[in-house]
Design an enzyme around this catalytic site. Sequence first.
Site, PDB file in Angstrom:
ATOM      1  CD  GLU A 125      13.647  38.494 120.988  1.00  0.00           C
ATOM      2  OE1 GLU A 125      12.659  38.495 120.226  1.00  0.00           O
ATOM      3  OE2 GLU A 125      13.554  38.485 122.227  1.00  0.00           O
ATOM      4  CG  ASP A 126      14.747  42.327 118.746  1.00  0.00           C
ATOM      5  OD1 ASP A 126      14.621  41.209 118.228  1.00  0.00           O
ATOM      6  OD2 ASP A 126      13.881  42.849 119.468  1.00  0.00           O
TER       7      ASP A 126
END
Length: 804
Positions: A125-126
Amino acid sequence: MTIEAGQPLAGQPTSARQAGPRRPLGGLGRAALGRAGRAALLATGRPPVPDALEPLVQAHRRHHPQADLGLLGRAYRLAEESHRGQKRKSGEPYITHPLAVTMILAQLGAGTTTLVASLLHDTVEDTELTLDQVAGGFGPEVAYLVDGVTKLEKVDFGAAAEAETFRKMLVATGDDVRVMVIKLADRLHNMRTIRHMKPASQVRIAKVTRDVLIPLAERLGIQVLKAELEDIVFATLHPEEHARSRALLARHEDGPDTLLAPFAGALGRQLAEAGVAAEVTVRPRHCVSLHRVLLKRDAAPGRDGRPQEPQPADFGRLLVVVEENADCYAVLGELHTCWTPLPGEFKDFVAAPKFNLYQSLHTAVALAGGEVVEVLVRTRRMHEIAETGVVALGDPRQPARGGEQAPDELDRTDPARPGWLSRLLEWQQETPDPDAFWSALTADLAGDREITAVTELGETLQLRAGATCVDAAYLLGEETGHRCIGARVNGRLVALSTVLRDGDRVAILTDGSDAPDGPHGPDGSGGPGGAGPSGPAPEWLAHARTPAARIAIERWLADHPPRRPVVRTGPSPSQPAPPAHPVTPGRPAVPVTAAERPGAPVRLARCCTPVPPDEIVGYPIRGGAVAVHRAGCPAGERMRADGRGALDVDWRPGGAPPAGYRATLRAEALNRPRLLADLTAAISGEGVGIVSAEVEPPQELRVRHTYTVELPDPAALAAVLRAMLRVSGVYDVERPHAPPGGGPGRAPAAPPRPAVRPVGDPAAPEGNTDDPSEPGVRPSWGIHGRTAAFSGQRSPSPNRGPEG
């Protein structure tokens, strides 16, 4: 109970994986032992565990002594490298977040695969790491867990991103419940550091946690997570009430325990004398639990009208942990023998576990001073599941290892697919709109508990508290719900809006029709024989508490717009009319002969409507006429009691009234929409004309329809009775004032019917026996004549129930 980093869960029993003797440590200290372990790893060529993982490894080893630490080390190095340079709102390195989340899961006893996925849960996600790279390095199972907790991009979904993210997580949880376990641990650490967020963000995150995450933790049985999340949300949304509860707890902890601890000692000694091995401890309440107790005391003021002050017993409960299930009941016997149990406070969740796998015995006893103490009794395994829920069940995909007991084939517990989750996944597919899904999800999770009902066939129904018979019908299947016409709870007919209680025995009554073209056949007039599934009524939406029931009803109503009921007074198009029986010139119009009064006018009584071959009796009336009643008719018996002598009368062979025989038929049915249309269609489908009809107001879900029909031939009576009985919801058809013994006065296949009072009043003067307006054949609002016009008039009757 709060999960602290590096500390085991307080009071958590040793799991089965820890059983067995341990090798003595000898004189080596902890530091020397650590150095020796690292040297052994280096000597065998295995990479050492990073220092940052030492507390995590210790917590994990307590539950999984044979865990693959090398896999954890590789996952940590990849996560640390991927998140390097990233900071949290608090200013700490971002890697501290996946480490803290993984520590929470390690303390809960999660497996190595879950911990690896937790370390990597934010990388896709990051960071630049892809899901394919995770799968290549750690396998598809880890990649699936990471993908399940990865949020959807707001760029792609906009305002619907949060709702769609939760939908994605729930679908993934349906295949692997560990997805939601990781998400709950992730939210717990974020809530611990929520003070670093903006005030508006704190309120938004706390509300989502309250409405969705805490109910999910409750349903998964992870009580340690649920309790801490509740306290943090409580402090965020209601700081004043939280401060009050926290101050009361602190004051109680600082003072001496004069009630619970002494009682725990006394109970422990009593159990030891009885030979029951048990561990008795005081289980303190957390802030939200104490706040609920205070609310109950505020709602029940004392004799002076003021709120009651908290008592020492309000700050905690006693927990008794034993070895075997039978010991639980032995402890209960000692408790109820030595102290006074409170009626209504005993609950057996051992024999009947709650929907989230929770098992315990709950009871409350009164002490000598009048104080009431709550006591929980459970085994060590029950305690482990009560604290950590599905986490304690382990990974269902891994086979039982040596020394561990294989799962019981009769155990209906499925940690990978709890029953409530299966139902949630079924209805979420029917709500593509994100806002509708989010509203339905929060509404479904709003109930803080579920109930268990049992069908009369032994099937278990898990429903949310407040569910009605409508919800139970749709839980048994959408078709069952659509065809539902009534319900029976604990042996009694009840309305579909009846709220079910825990332990109720339920039977859903359906029409049993197979009509394929909707609620009333292709033309809305009913299926074969006038019977057909009526379908749900719009009013059902007011009684549906579960999203699955509401969605099914709304979809059916959208596909089946309301139709005006079709009332037919002649044969249906699909059934030709029977041949007419005109009165031939040589056919006698007088149907009955009276030997004692030849040539006297004969009138068939309207109160009992005799039809050949009924057994009949004649009575003289004014004007020299003879009134013919069926044998056993109450009106005829009263005439006999008044001194009117009975006359011998017989049916004349081949005789018939010019307009045919009139017969009054009464149908007892479960009330449902369009019942009147179906019954009139069934009667007219037999080629029988309807002279009048009376519909009484429903009484306790039952309704009574009374019809007066004209029969073209006496043989048509039996066919009409059978046709009416085939209509869905009709459970009995009879002719009023029918003599005992059956015969043509009752439908052949009718089940036993409850005693009902007759509609008409047969006590009218017999001089008016042939008057259609007498009380014995009083037409209310309904169908009059062959034109099927509604008169809208209602005449009072002493036997008619209250209108409503």
